[in-house]
Design a protein around this motif. Structure first.
Motif, PDB file in Angstrom:
ATOM      1  N   ARG A   1     -63.949 -12.371   3.792  1.00 55.91           N
ATOM      2  CA  ARG A   1     -64.480 -13.459   2.958  1.00 55.91           C
ATOM      3  C   ARG A   1     -63.359 -13.957   2.057  1.00 55.91           C
ATOM      4  O   ARG A   1     -62.544 -13.175   1.565  1.00 55.91           O
ATOM      5  N   ILE A   2     -63.301 -15.270   1.871  1.00 55.97           N
ATOM      6  CA  ILE A   2     -62.276 -15.836   0.992  1.00 55.97           C
ATOM      7  C   ILE A   2     -62.716 -15.626  -0.456  1.00 55.97           C
ATOM      8  O   ILE A   2     -63.695 -16.221  -0.922  1.00 55.97           O
ATOM      9  N   ARG A   3     -61.972 -14.759  -1.154  1.00 54.83           N
ATOM     10  CA  ARG A   3     -62.287 -14.474  -2.555  1.00 54.83           C
ATOM     11  C   ARG A   3     -61.750 -15.567  -3.465  1.00 54.83           C
ATOM     12  O   ARG A   3     -62.458 -16.073  -4.329  1.00 54.83           O
ATOM     13  N   THR A   4     -60.465 -15.906  -3.286  1.00 53.94           N
ATOM     14  CA  THR A   4     -59.854 -16.977  -4.074  1.00 53.94           C
ATOM     15  C   THR A   4     -58.864 -17.747  -3.197  1.00 53.94           C
ATOM     16  O   THR A   4     -58.410 -17.254  -2.162  1.00 53.94           O
ATOM     17  N   LEU A   5     -58.545 -18.955  -3.647  1.00 54.61           N
ATOM     18  CA  LEU A   5     -57.556 -19.800  -2.972  1.00 54.61           C
ATOM     19  C   LEU A   5     -56.539 -20.284  -3.997  1.00 54.61           C
ATOM     20  O   LEU A   5     -56.878 -20.517  -5.168  1.00 54.61           O
ATOM     21  N   GLN A   6     -55.300 -20.441  -3.545  1.00 53.60           N
ATOM     22  CA  GLN A   6     -54.293 -21.116  -4.347  1.00 53.60           C
ATOM     23  C   GLN A   6     -53.583 -22.155  -3.501  1.00 53.60           C
ATOM     24  O   GLN A   6     -53.264 -21.903  -2.333  1.00 53.60           O
ATOM     25  N   VAL A   7     -53.358 -23.314  -4.088  1.00 50.21           N
ATOM     26  CA  VAL A   7     -52.575 -24.382  -3.474  1.00 50.21           C
ATOM     27  C   VAL A   7     -51.467 -24.735  -4.452  1.00 50.21           C
ATOM     28  O   VAL A   7     -51.751 -25.103  -5.604  1.00 50.21           O
ATOM     29  N   HIS A   8     -50.221 -24.587  -4.026  1.00 51.40           N
ATOM     30  CA  HIS A   8     -49.070 -24.861  -4.899  1.00 51.40           C
ATOM     31  C   HIS A   8     -49.168 -24.081  -6.216  1.00 51.40           C
ATOM     32  O   HIS A   8     -49.020 -24.628  -7.310  1.00 51.40           O
ATOM     33  N   ASP A   9     -49.453 -22.760  -6.078  1.00 55.51           N
ATOM     34  CA  ASP A   9     -49.475 -21.836  -7.224  1.00 55.51           C
ATOM     35  C   ASP A   9     -50.593 -22.111  -8.214  1.00 55.51           C
ATOM     36  O   ASP A   9     -50.597 -21.563  -9.320  1.00 55.51           O
ATOM     37  N   GLN A  10     -51.557 -22.956  -7.847  1.00 53.71           N
ATOM     38  CA  GLN A  10     -52.673 -23.232  -8.737  1.00 53.71           C
ATOM     39  C   GLN A  10     -53.985 -22.874  -8.045  1.00 53.71           C
ATOM     40  O   GLN A  10     -54.160 -23.128  -6.847  1.00 53.71           O
ATOM     41  N   ASP A  11     -54.921 -22.287  -8.800  1.00 51.82           N
ATOM     42  CA  ASP A  11     -56.220 -21.924  -8.238  1.00 51.82           C
ATOM     43  C   ASP A  11     -56.945 -23.170  -7.741  1.00 51.82           C
ATOM     44  O   ASP A  11     -56.857 -24.248  -8.352  1.00 51.82           O
ATOM     45  N   ALA A  12     -57.638 -23.011  -6.616  1.00 54.64           N
ATOM     46  CA  ALA A  12     -58.394 -24.124  -6.037  1.00 54.64           C
ATOM     47  C   ALA A  12     -59.679 -23.581  -5.440  1.00 54.64           C
ATOM     48  O   ALA A  12     -59.763 -22.411  -5.045  1.00 54.64           O
ATOM     49  N   THR A  13     -60.705 -24.426  -5.392  1.00 53.12           N
ATOM     50  CA  THR A  13     -61.957 -24.027  -4.733  1.00 53.12           C
ATOM     51  C   THR A  13     -61.971 -24.466  -3.273  1.00 53.12           C
ATOM     52  O   THR A  13     -62.685 -23.896  -2.451  1.00 53.12           O
ATOM     53  N   ILE A  14     -61.175 -25.504  -2.950  1.00 51.53           N
ATOM     54  CA  ILE A  14     -61.083 -26.018  -1.581  1.00 51.53           C
ATOM     55  C   ILE A  14     -59.614 -26.254  -1.248  1.00 51.53           C
ATOM     56  O   ILE A  14     -58.857 -26.760  -2.085  1.00 51.53           O
ATOM     57  N   ALA A  15     -59.221 -25.884  -0.029  1.00 43.21           N
ATOM     58  CA  ALA A  15     -57.892 -26.231   0.490  1.00 43.21           C
ATOM     59  C   ALA A  15     -58.083 -27.154   1.682  1.00 43.21           C
ATOM     60  O   ALA A  15     -59.010 -26.972   2.484  1.00 43.21           O
TER      61      ALA A  15
ATOM     62  N   VAL B   1     -54.376 -17.402   0.482  1.00 47.33           N
ATOM     63  CA  VAL B   1     -55.783 -17.020   0.616  1.00 47.33           C
ATOM     64  C   VAL B   1     -55.929 -15.541   0.276  1.00 47.33           C
ATOM     65  O   VAL B   1     -55.302 -14.683   0.899  1.00 47.33           O
ATOM     66  N   ASN B   2     -56.748 -15.254  -0.715  1.00 47.19           N
ATOM     67  CA  ASN B   2     -57.068 -13.875  -1.094  1.00 47.19           C
ATOM     68  C   ASN B   2     -58.297 -13.443  -0.296  1.00 47.19           C
ATOM     69  O   ASN B   2     -59.376 -14.015  -0.447  1.00 47.19           O
ATOM     70  N   LEU B   3     -58.109 -12.466   0.597  1.00 45.98           N
ATOM     71  CA  LEU B   3     -59.156 -12.068   1.531  1.00 45.98           C
ATOM     72  C   LEU B   3     -59.850 -10.796   1.055  1.00 45.98           C
ATOM     73  O   LEU B   3     -59.208  -9.756   0.868  1.00 45.98           O
ATOM     74  N   ALA B   4     -61.151 -10.879   0.867  1.00 46.65           N
ATOM     75  CA  ALA B   4     -61.944  -9.704   0.499  1.00 46.65           C
ATOM     76  C   ALA B   4     -62.375  -8.977   1.763  1.00 46.65           C
ATOM     77  O   ALA B   4     -62.762  -9.598   2.750  1.00 46.65           O
ATOM     78  N   GLY B   5     -62.294  -7.659   1.721  1.00 41.36           N
ATOM     79  CA  GLY B   5     -62.774  -6.858   2.845  1.00 41.36           C
ATOM     80  C   GLY B   5     -61.708  -6.481   3.849  1.00 41.36           C
ATOM     81  O   GLY B   5     -62.015  -5.896   4.883  1.00 41.36           O
TER      82      GLY B   5
END
Length: 636
Positions: free
Chosen positions: A222-236, A244-248
């Motif tokens: 599951r996608i826990r968090t995303l970053q685009v260009h070193d900034q947190d994002a909800t959608i890429a 992509v920070n992957l849980a599990g």
């Protein structure tokens, strides 16, 4: 908004990393060894804002020939290329190999940057520029600008940024409605967060909370968090560099070369069908079954090439081929790839995936080659039709076809609807799934079944038809039972067949008794109706009625198929008249009573326990009655 990825390419020590630092103010060499040795070993990533306001990702690839594998992992998804040539050295071997790779991968936009231009005089740099212009002839950079630059003096940096901005404006927006695919180029772990992967999102969108699959290992996460260009994002979005920070998942569960995509959206394979093209300037030929290194996405895999339409291919030549892989990959039709010799390792060509999940093909098979021509040149609808025809034996669902094509199911359905309207494919629904087969396969199966039924009717003219289960096992064994049932129903609905109970016949077939057969059939029914609830045993008919036993058995079976005789179990048969009477008496009983015992029903019919029980058990099976201990009640 467009999302732009810029990449560098060129020989080692020609100033790619320094140029990026001059443009962005950031150093992409993150490893201690890189900084100490002054060379790029791994891929470097950063970003900067263009004058138009767009934020562009930038990828720095290593220039040393030993790290070509890393370079190939980085150039996937690049929109604009800066081919870097040092003004004091000019074109070098790795410069040209990088250029050939970029050309083979289908990159269309870019220009040349002559770095270290402050270190040479004008006459020398004129000569270098002329040499570069000559070498890039015939490639996508042939008519591109050549910018003289210096990271030290900042010469040409503003012009470079302006040219990038111009080319970014010319780019078409990526289809964010397509299926998301992220080839992994880096994997690491962050304390407190867990496993993180990076890559260039080729298409579609990834969202925080999405369930994804790691291909080809088929691990889920599951996608826990995303970053685009070193900034947190909800959608890429497609065209962005993404972390992509992957849980599990543990770090060791993912590796460079894997692809992240929605669950069950792709199918891994040990083979791919391709159109391959060799570089013009190599001095080697490829023979059938030559061992090669395949680079696709961010993955390297060993393979053997099976040439399908030629004995061998030489410099500048093309061929259809099947690559037999030594480990599984996932890919999509249209993906570009690079091939290098197994040993010594150097780039010899590349090509395009025509079929990511093929069956093994024979060489010089005209039909197989024609199919590949369609997949190379045909429209999206033509290609999907071809895939459906290939897979029709499996009676695929739209979901399964979507996996074969690596398309989003909703996009695929639009194309399939066109094919249905054009009567090129046949669909039949089962619960929530829509099964699709090609009209050619439908007609082939239909004609085979009709031909077999005609033979059956000639051999057994007194039978109502062939048992449905026999048709299923002989012609539809590749289909699940419910799918086979739906296919037969489709033939019945379209008036090719008719069904009576569990027997299938051609539409026009009718049982016709001759004079003697009609006489025997009447005698059989007479015997059953004389004592309706004390019927004769099937085995005793031959002694009760004169005639040929084999013919008598056929007539009895015909009466059974027509419904004039009802089979209650393997031992007990009664006439349709007796069956209807037994049901009427049962209904009459339940007008005043709520239950009935076997004894009561036996006495009501003036029969024995065996017959009464057989009738009641049959009523249980057809849901008229329901057993409750030793009695029957109505099944409401």
């Amino acid at each position: 908004m467009k999302h732009v990825i810029i990449g560098t390419a060129g020989h080692i020590d020609h100033g790619k990393t320094t140029l990026i630092r001059a443009i962005t103010g950031r150093n992409t060499d993150r490893l201690k060894e890189e900084q100490e040795r002054g060379i790029s070993i791994e891929l470097g990533f950063t970003y900067f804002d263009l004058p138009s306001g767009q934020r562009a990702g930038i990828i720095d690839v290593p220039g040393h020939e030993k790290f070509i594998k890393n370079m190939l992992a980085g150039v996937i998804g690049i929109d604009i290329v800066l081919l870097v040539v040092s003004a004091d050295e000019g074109i070098m071997p790795q410069t040209m190999e990088h250029l050939y790779i970029l050309d083979l991968l289908g990159i269309k936009k870019g220009f040349v940057v002559l770095t270290k231009s402050d270190l040479v005089d004008s006459e020398w740099i004129d000569m270098v520029e002329e040499e570069v212009r000559e070498e890039i002839k015939g490639t996508f950079l042939e008519n591109s600008p050549i910018v003289r630059a210096s990271a030290t003096t900042k010469m040409g940096i503003e012009e470079i940024i302006h040219l990038i901005d111009e080319r970014a404006e010319e780019l078409e927006e990526r289809n964010t409605g397509d299926m998301p695919r992220l080839p992994v180029d880096r994997v690491f772990s962050i304390s407190g967060f867990g496993t993180v992967v990076t890559g260039t999102l080729l298409s579609g969108q990834l969202k925080v909370g999405d369930e994804v699959e790691i291909f080809p290992s088929n691990k889920k996460a599951r996608i826990r968090t995303l970053q685009v260009h070193d900034q947190d994002a909800t959608i890429a979005y497609g065209g962005q560099r993404v972390a992509v920070n992957l849980a599990g998942l543990k770090k060791e569960d993912v590796e460079r070369g894997d692809t992240i995509a929605p669950i069950n959206s792709m199918s891994d394979s040990m083979m791919v069908d391709v159109k391959v093209k060799l570089l013009k300037n190599i001095d080697r030929y490829i023979e059938n079954r030559t061992r090669l290194r395949l680079y696709i996405g961010t993955k390297e895999v060993l393979c053997r090439i099976v040439l399908l339409d030629k004995e061998e291919i030489g410099p500048g030549e093309e061929a259809y081929a099947q690559l037999r892989l030594e480990e599984e990959i996932v890919s999509k039709r249209g993906d570009k790839f690079i091939i290098r010799f197994y040993s010594p390792m150097f780039t010899i060509g590349g090509g395009e995936i025509l079929e990511p999940n093929p069956k093994k093909k024979k060489r010089f098979d005209d039909k197989a080659i024609k199919e590949l021509e369609i997949k190379e040149m045909g429209s999206a609808t033509d290609i999907i039709e071809n895939i459906i025809e290939e897979k029709s034996k499996e009676f695929p669902t739209t979901k399964e076809i979507a996996i074969f094509t690596a398309m989003l199911e909703e996009n695929l359905k639009i194309e399939i609807n066109k094919l249905i309207e054009d009567k090129r494919v046949i669909s039949f629904p089962l619960t929530k799934d829509l099964h699709i087969i090609h009209v050619n396969y439908f007609n082939k199966l239909k004609n085979q079944i009709l031909e077999e039924l005609n033979k059956f009717h000639s051999k057994y003219p007194l039978r109502a038809g062939m048992p449905k289960e026999e048709i299923r096992s002989r012609f539809l064994s590749n289909a699940k039972p419910k799918v086979a049932e739906a296919f037969i129903e489709l033939l019945v609905e379209n008036d090719y067949l008719k069904q009576r109970f569990e027997n299938i016949s051609i539409k026009e077939f009718e049982i016709k008794f001759n004079h003697d057969q009609l006489k025997i059939s009447k005698e059989i029914l007479k015997k059953f109706n004389e004592t309706p609830f004390q019927p004769p045993r099937k085995e005793d008919l031959a002694t009760l009625i004169h005639g040929n036993k084999e013919e008598l058995d056929e007539i009895f079976l015909s009466l059974l198929n027509k419904g004039d005789i009802i089979k209650l179990n393997e031992e007990v048969y009664i006439s349709k008249e007796a069956y209807d009477l037994s049901l009427d008496k049962l209904k009459e009983h339940f007008e005043n009573k709520t239950s009935i015992s076997i004894g009561e029903y036996r006495d009501m019919l003036n029969t024995n326990r065996k017959i009464a029980l057989a009738i009641l058990e049959h009523f249980d099976q057809v849901k008229i009655t329901k057993r409750d201990n030793d009695i029957r009640i109505l099944n409401k």
